[in-house]
Design an enzyme around this catalytic site. Sequence first.
Site, PDB file in Angstrom:
ATOM      1  N   ARG A  22      42.482  94.178   2.685  1.00 51.33           N
ATOM      2  CA  ARG A  22      42.445  93.885   4.127  1.00 51.33           C
ATOM      3  C   ARG A  22      42.964  95.048   4.949  1.00 51.33           C
ATOM      4  NH1 ARG A  22      46.054  91.797   7.838  1.00 51.33           N
ATOM      5  NH2 ARG A  22      47.623  91.493   6.223  1.00 51.33           N
ATOM      6  N   CYS A 160      50.218  82.752   5.940  1.00 50.67           N
ATOM      7  CA  CYS A 160      51.075  83.345   4.909  1.00 50.67           C
ATOM      8  C   CYS A 160      52.142  82.329   4.479  1.00 50.67           C
ATOM      9  CB  CYS A 160      51.708  84.632   5.430  1.00 50.67           C
ATOM     10  SG  CYS A 160      50.496  85.929   5.739  1.00 50.67           S
ATOM     11  N   ASP A 183      55.211  90.383   3.780  1.00 53.00           N
ATOM     12  CA  ASP A 183      55.573  91.756   4.120  1.00 53.00           C
ATOM     13  C   ASP A 183      57.089  91.742   4.320  1.00 53.00           C
ATOM     14  OD1 ASP A 183      56.281  94.030   5.573  1.00 53.00           O
ATOM     15  OD2 ASP A 183      54.511  94.006   6.844  1.00 53.00           O
ATOM     16  N   SER A 282      50.930  96.416   9.553  1.00 50.24           N
ATOM     17  CA  SER A 282      49.557  96.513   9.060  1.00 50.24           C
ATOM     18  C   SER A 282      48.751  95.314   9.523  1.00 50.24           C
ATOM     19  CB  SER A 282      49.547  96.594   7.530  1.00 50.24           C
ATOM     20  OG  SER A 282      50.216  97.762   7.090  1.00 50.24           O
TER      21      SER A 282
END
Length: 283
Positions: A22, A160, A183, A282
């Site tokens: 991704r 997530c 993350d 990101s």
Amino acid sequence: MRQYLDLCQRIVDQGEWVENKRTGKRCLTVINADLEYQVGANQFPLITTRKSYWKAAIAEIIGYLRGYDSAAQFRELGTKTWDANANLNEAWLNNPHRKGEDDMGRVYGVQGRSWRKPDGTTIDQLQKIVDNLSNGVDDRAEILTFYNPGEFDMGCLRPCMHTHNFSLLGDTLYLTSFQRSCDVPLGLNFNQIQVFVLLALMAQITGHKAGVAYHKITNAHIYEDQLELMRDVQLKREPFAPPQLHINPDIKSLKDIETWVSMDDFSVTGYQHHDPIQYPFSV
């Protein structure tokens, strides 16, 4: 504070490189991490080895509880965390389900408050949980899940932290939250605040004492462009004692959360921290 740093060190020492399609970046990755937050003791898991902007994290979880589907709604609450995924994600920009600027689609809180059934009607998962817990009922399925594979193509991002499972023992409420991907330098800083606040708020509005929140992460990672800052800066710092979170006691119902609660209803005391660290994000 130490369990966060221990996880970061474990990723640095034991992680394996994985290519993330991704983002087009590599991630140093470990599988399975378990964290615990002492909500009843009000040991607020706010990162102290760098300055953490906790209000944005709380604003985001409030937006989820309200079922928001627009980055503009989150901005009004006080967080810009959905701006990029709603407006800069190339795949979502070209998705026919996208309704326009700031639209997030059917993600997170939309699923929690309006899970669509085959007949077109919807289920309000959160309301059911609040009703049960307010009446002292735990049917062993007090589950709030945002993970709906049938509608992944209708949202800008798969969830997530996807499922929250509440448990009532006597007069004490517990929470187990499940996260598929994290993350750690950026996301976990937000996520652990949100797990803590979710249990604290749900205990308060259902009339129970808050116990422990358990946070289970499957894939914990550090992006390659974050590694140097984590290894050479943040992990060199000694943590301070955890601060305390204060929630307006006038918040007494889900309706209150839906209608008038703002970031002014939350405050933190005793927060000592090191200087900020600007980790890359990101999309």
